[in-house]
Motif scaffolding. Structure first.
Motif, short mmCIF file in Angstrom:
data_model
loop_
_atom_site.label_atom_id
_atom_site.label_comp_id
_atom_site.label_asym_id
_atom_site.label_seq_id
_atom_site.Cartn_x
_atom_site.Cartn_y
_atom_site.Cartn_z
N ASP A 275 0.80 -1.22 0.00
CA ASP A 275 0.00 0.00 0.00
C ASP A 275 0.84 1.27 0.00
O ASP A 275 0.42 2.31 -0.51
CB ASP A 275 -0.93 0.00 1.22
N HIS B 200 -8.72 4.10 -6.86
CA HIS B 200 -7.50 3.52 -6.30
C HIS B 200 -6.38 4.56 -6.21
O HIS B 200 -5.70 4.68 -5.20
CB HIS B 200 -7.03 2.32 -7.13
N SER C 150 1.70 -1.67 -6.67
CA SER C 150 1.78 -2.41 -5.42
C SER C 150 2.08 -3.87 -5.68
O SER C 150 1.61 -4.45 -6.67
CB SER C 150 0.46 -2.29 -4.66
N ASN D 73 -5.17 5.72 -2.58
CA ASN D 73 -3.83 5.24 -2.22
C ASN D 73 -2.84 6.38 -2.07
O ASN D 73 -2.17 6.53 -1.04
CB ASN D 73 -3.34 4.24 -3.27
#
Lengths: 422, 620
Positions: free
Chosen positions: A316, A371, A394, A375
């Motif tokens: 992450d 995302h 990731s 993130n």
């Protein structure tokens, strides 16, 4: 013209180039993040970069195969796939072991798979299939009930049964596709307003919240003065609902959210200063990124990430490694590549001729945008810590495969569109 | 295109994406370009600057004998955080030969932040320090069993001989003054605390190195940063070669025995100090390591002041040894010649009686041989009255100043400023102004200060100055600055000090022969004859100095051989009695040992003194 040849000539190579750039650059950074100054080969299967390389190769094969599969397959099998997916999602918590509090991983032999990563793609297909029906028109909110249910069901399963709040949150991204198809923008604004109400109430108190709501709805009431009664009723109901949200915020915050989620939000909102505890990840992440400065410390030279000051640095928090080792320059290039990627997705979405493809394309846009926003926002300390991966960057086979499927099905649909022209 | 009605919404969606990325780019700009503090935070997170201690320079004597070297000592460190799991406390205690209650007390002490301000459970804490190799040997074999336990080593000084403690000095932890004075030092560093260790600190210490190590989030060292690019290995300290002859030094300390006093020997031609002994002293090994603190306090509390280096810090009236200078200045001033005679009436002489039996009148050499007090009173008086007293005592005072300057030219009354001998004191030859203050300008005459004629009264010298005076006489008129280290030119550059230089006395060379002859006669016929070694051509002068603290101080200065002096010596033994009985035998043994490498009764000086004392007391 040979059909398979035409696929290669009509596939969107810009998209594939961006995909390759992001996933290979991501792979380099996974090696960087796992690198502990004791050189092991980037291809060694014993380290995460080696595994990621294998998965990357597998993903390329997967993408190649998807491009070969007839695009109608998805329209035909849409609901079947969706049904199977729901079954797997429901079964997952019973088969899964507890991994950091979540029950989302199924272990088959030595491999672990996270079904939720594939659920996004399949849900997008199902939603696209429903909205792409010949007779479907989005006219009133009733037309959105089924699509809503299609996304809410997997979302709830993932959130409640699998305890993966982050993955579940991504399903909200499908609202973007509904919006493009004609859903009122008020729904998105209503969602944003709900977040504002929640944050303001938690951070300060219910009083400013009430003032904000009164101003907004007062203005709405003014504009609806001469409109039919039903509008006024809806407005009043909404007002009451928001008051309810405001009143319920504290309760939800203190009783429904889990303690770690609560502290993450408290840290983000500056209500708690705890750099060694709950704020540790984000604080170390900011130090890592900041210390990269303009040009970065150089590939494999980052100390913050190498020495494990930043947890989850290859999953992450992978963007930290980019920030520390490649600096402002590298981070900007990566962010602009993502922006280019998303804008290209929008371009592709807009050139689709059928609703199925366009809805699917906007689902893809939504998922990637969601995302990226969550993130990077988390790594930069702008959003609370919500553990979802950065697409293609990731570490992790499931997420890479999930994103690859999502992207390459769109590329296949897009290529088929060009073929239909001929 | 489908859904053209909502086509504009694609721009809104694209706009959202652009806005998000833009916000993030601004945030990155703020973090990476505007905020400069994170770089430092990252470094303090991840980098540990570990000092690499250079090995301190060794110290050798003039013959290449190693005197001071380094012994490794060990520290056991623990990282409390890593000791939490699977730590076998009992086995650990057994390996270190401690009991478990000590272990728990010590761990509690470590984690008490009031007493240990640098405590962190994640970094190494010193559990036990200054352990010997034997102490840690059993632990080092099984160290792998104990997570978080490490053995570090540093060095302490060690010494070949129990000798020359005052000269060598000692090494201890730096104090606040050092830290303030020199940014080189950090808390916990060692530096020379006194003696040559302090004097030559900048040469001996070398240059510390640093290893920039990386530490992971749990405080574990993960190797060197940038493959050691920023590291420096440091430079070992340079070795010193002393002018001291360690065997002679040991002999001198043995000869002093339980007495209080000092022995200084100098090679006249070079100014190299062969012996610089002060008693009582201490075993240099006792001021090392964990015992240093209490042992040093004990030395400070000792009423005999062992810390004081009597060879350079104790002041004594020179007594009869001063008569030599008196004669030299007399010759130089023209007040006397080698043929000048003065009468001596023995014990009934005035104003100063003679303590020896000899004929009258006496010659200069005879007076030196017999240490005749009236003779040197005569010399002193005639120097001062050479031009009479003049108006307002002017001529007399001028002559006194002249006399004083001549005396000072032998190295008395001030420190050897171009010397590396630590802890010197000046001593004093009283100035005319001092007497003016007591008596008024016209209130004092030669008779007033008659004690000076025989080296009593206000004159104060150190044993080092006495030895230098002997060297100067041996050299017939010059001395080389006495020094302790044979420095090469690079070391001298670092110290910005000069090469030992040649100093000429105010007395011309031709006047020295008579004095040297006189000193030779002291050894053959006079007060030194009982300890003479005839074949070595010894020259000397005894002194017995009255003092208010008890029995007389015994003093002797001398050199040998007469023809080609190779060693000059001064001996002072406090509160024992006659110079001839106590100081002379020590000096002759030193000279004999140095010239012939033979010493008959080196181990038993006291007995020799006792027997001789009874034999000769009446004759003095």
């Amino acid at each position: 013209m040979n059909r398979s040849n035409s696929i290669w000539s009509s596939v969107d190579w810009v998209m594939i180039a961006l995909f390759l750039f992001l996933s290979f650059f991501g792979w380099l950074n996974i090696y960087g993040a796992g690198y502990n100054f004791e050189q092991t080969s980037i291809f060694s299967f014993s380290n995460r970069a080696g595994k990621q390389f294998v998965w990357l190769m597998t993903a390329l094969v997967m993408g190649f195969v998807i491009l070969l599969i007839d695009e109608k397959t998805y329209d035909i099998l849409g609901y079947v796939l969706y049904g199977v997916m729901i079954l797997i999602l429901v079964a997952t918590p019973f088969l899964a072991h507890d991994i950091k509090g979540s029950y989302s991983w199924i272990t088959i032999g030595s491999m672990s798979i996270q079904p939720a990563e594939f659920a996004k793609c399949i849900t997008a297909i199902a939603v696209a299939k429903y909205m792409g029906r010949y007779e479907y028109r989005l006219r009133t909110w009733r037309d959105l009930v089924v699509p809503f249910l299609l996304i809410v069901v997997p979302m709830l399963i993932i959130m409640v049964a699998q305890r993966e709040t982050g993955s579940a949150l991504v399903f909200v991204a499908f609202l973007l596709a509904f919006y493009r198809q004609g859903m009122s923008g008020l729904v998105l604004l209503a969602g944003i307003l709900a977040i504002i109400v929640f944050v303001v109430t938690i951070r300060w108190s219910i009083l400013p919240t009430l003032i904000i709501l009164t101003v907004i709805f007062g203005r709405g009431a003014w504009r609806l003065w001469h409109k039919p009664l039903v509008h006024k009723v809806i407005l009043t109901v909404c007002f009451v609902v928001y008051i309810g949200i405001a009143c319920g915020s504290s309760y939800a915050f203190n009783h429904i959210l889990q303690p770690h989620q609560r502290t993450r939000i408290e840290v983000l909102l500056g209500m708690k200063d705890d750099p060694a505890g709950a704020g540790y990840n984000v604080n170390q992440s900011l130090i890592a990124i900041g210390s990269g400065q303009f040009l970065g410390k150089g590939y494999l030279q980052g100390t913050q990430t190498k020495l494990k000051f930043v947890p989850e640095q290859d999953t992450d928090f992978i963007f930290c490694t980019v920030g520390e080792e490649w600096g402002f320059l590298g981070s900007t290039i990566v962010l602009l590549a993502y922006l280019g990627f998303i804008l290209r997705l929008i371009t592709i979405a807009e050139r689709q001729r059928d609703t199925f493809s366009q809805v699917y394309a906007y689902c893809v846009v939504g998922v990637f945008l969601m995302h990226l926003t969550i993130n990077v926002g988390m790594v930069l300390g702008l959003l609370p810590v919500i553990g979802i991966p950065l697409p293609f960057f990731s570490y992790g086979g499931s997420s890479l495969f999930g994103f690859t499927m999502l992207l390459f099905i769109l590329l296949r649909l897009d290529a088929a569109r060009v073929n239909k022209l001929h | 295109m489908i859904n053209d009605r909502f086509f504009r919404r694609s721009y809104i969606i694209a706009g959202i994406a652009i806005l998000v990325v833009f916000i993030y780019l601004v945030r990155l700009f703020m973090l990476q370009i505007v905020d400069q503090s994170t770089k430092q935070k990252a470094d303090s997170n991840a980098l540990v600057r570990q000092i690499v201690y250079p090995s301190r320079g060794l110290i050798y004597d003039r013959n290449g004998q190693l005197l001071v070297f380094n012994q490794p000592i060990y520290e056991v460190t623990v990282i409390p955080r890593e000791m939490r799991h699977h730590f076998d406390t009992l086995a650990f205690c057994q390996a270190l030969h401690i009991d478990s209650s000590y272990f728990h007390t010590r761990m509690a002490e470590l984690s008490d932040r009031k007493r240990n301000r640098g405590y962190s459970a994640y970094t190494p804490q010193v559990f036990m320090s200054q352990l010997s190799k034997e102490d840690v040997s059993s632990l080092s074999e099984v160290k792998f069993q104990f997570p978080g336990v490490n053995i570090r080593h540093r060095t302490l000084r060690d010494y070949t001989y129990n000798a020359a403690a005052h000269v060598l000095g000692s090494v201890g932890e730096v104090n606040q003054q050092d830290l303030d004075r020199d940014p080189y030092y950090q808390i916990g560093d060692y530096s020379g605390r006194d003696g040559l260790e302090r004097q030559y600190e900048s040469i001996l210490r070398g240059e510390k190195g640093v290893e920039v190590l990386m530490r992971d989030a749990r405080g574990r060292i993960q190797g060197s940063y940038h493959e050691g690019e920023l590291d420096s290995q440091g430079t070992a300290g340079q070795d010193l070669t002393l002018t001291i002859d360690s065997h002679l030094q040991i002999l001198a300390e043995q000869l002093l025995g339980e007495n209080v006093g000092s022995v200084v020997a100098i090679e006249p031609k070079t100014g190299e100090i062969l012996v610089l002994a002060s008693a009582p002293g201490w075993d240099p090994k006792t001021l090392v390591g964990r015992q240093r603190g209490p042992n040093y306090s004990a030395l400070l509390d000792d009423p005999r002041h062992p810390i004081m280096n009597r060879a350079t810090q104790a002041l004594y009236p020179p007594g009869s040894t001063f008569k030599l200078l008196q004669a030299l200045v007399g010759l130089q001033s023209g007040a006397i010649s080698t043929a000048t005679l003065y009468p001596c009436s023995g014990p009934s002489s005035t104003p100063i009686k003679c303590t020896h039996n000899h004929g009258s009148p006496v010659t200069l050499e005879g007076a030196i041989e017999q240490s005749c007090n009236p003779y040197f009173w005569g010399v002193f008086r005639d120097i001062l009255q050479l031009h009479g007293y003049g108006k307002n005592n002017r001529d007399f005072r001028q002559m006194y100043n002249q006399w004083r300057d001549d005396i000072l030219s032998f190295g008395l009354g001030s420190k050897f400023t171009d010397s590396d001998v630590p802890n010197q004191v000046s001593g004093s030859i009283p100035s005319a102004e001092l007497y003016d203050k007591f008596y008024g300008k016209t209130g004092w005459k030669a008779i007033t200060i008659r004690s000076l004629s025989i080296g009593q009264g206000e004159i104060l010298v150190t044993p080092l100055q006495l030895a230098n005076q002997a060297a100067c006489i041996a050299n017939s008129g010059y001395y080389i600055t006495p020094h302790l280290v044979r420095t090469d030119s690079t070391q001298r550059d670092q110290l910005s000090s000069n090469a030992p230089s040649k100093h000429h006395s105010a007395v011309s060379t031709e006047h020295f022969a008579a004095i040297q002859q006189g000193m030779h006669r002291v050894m053959t016929n006079g007060t030194g004859r009982w300890y003479n070694v005839p074949e070595l051509g010894m020259c000397g002068k005894t002194g017995t100095v009255q003092n208010p603290h008890g029995k007389d101080h015994a003093i002797f200065i001398g050199f040998a051989p007469l023809e080609d002096p190779k060693i000059a010596v001064a001996v002072v033994v406090e509160n024992v009695g006659f110079g001839a009985t106590w100081a002379c035998p020590i000096a002759t043994k030193i000279m004999r040992k140095y010239l012939t490498d033979y010493c008959p009764t080196s181990a038993a000086p006291v007995e020799t003194n006792e027997t001789n004392k009874h034999k000769h007391e009446s004759k003095q």
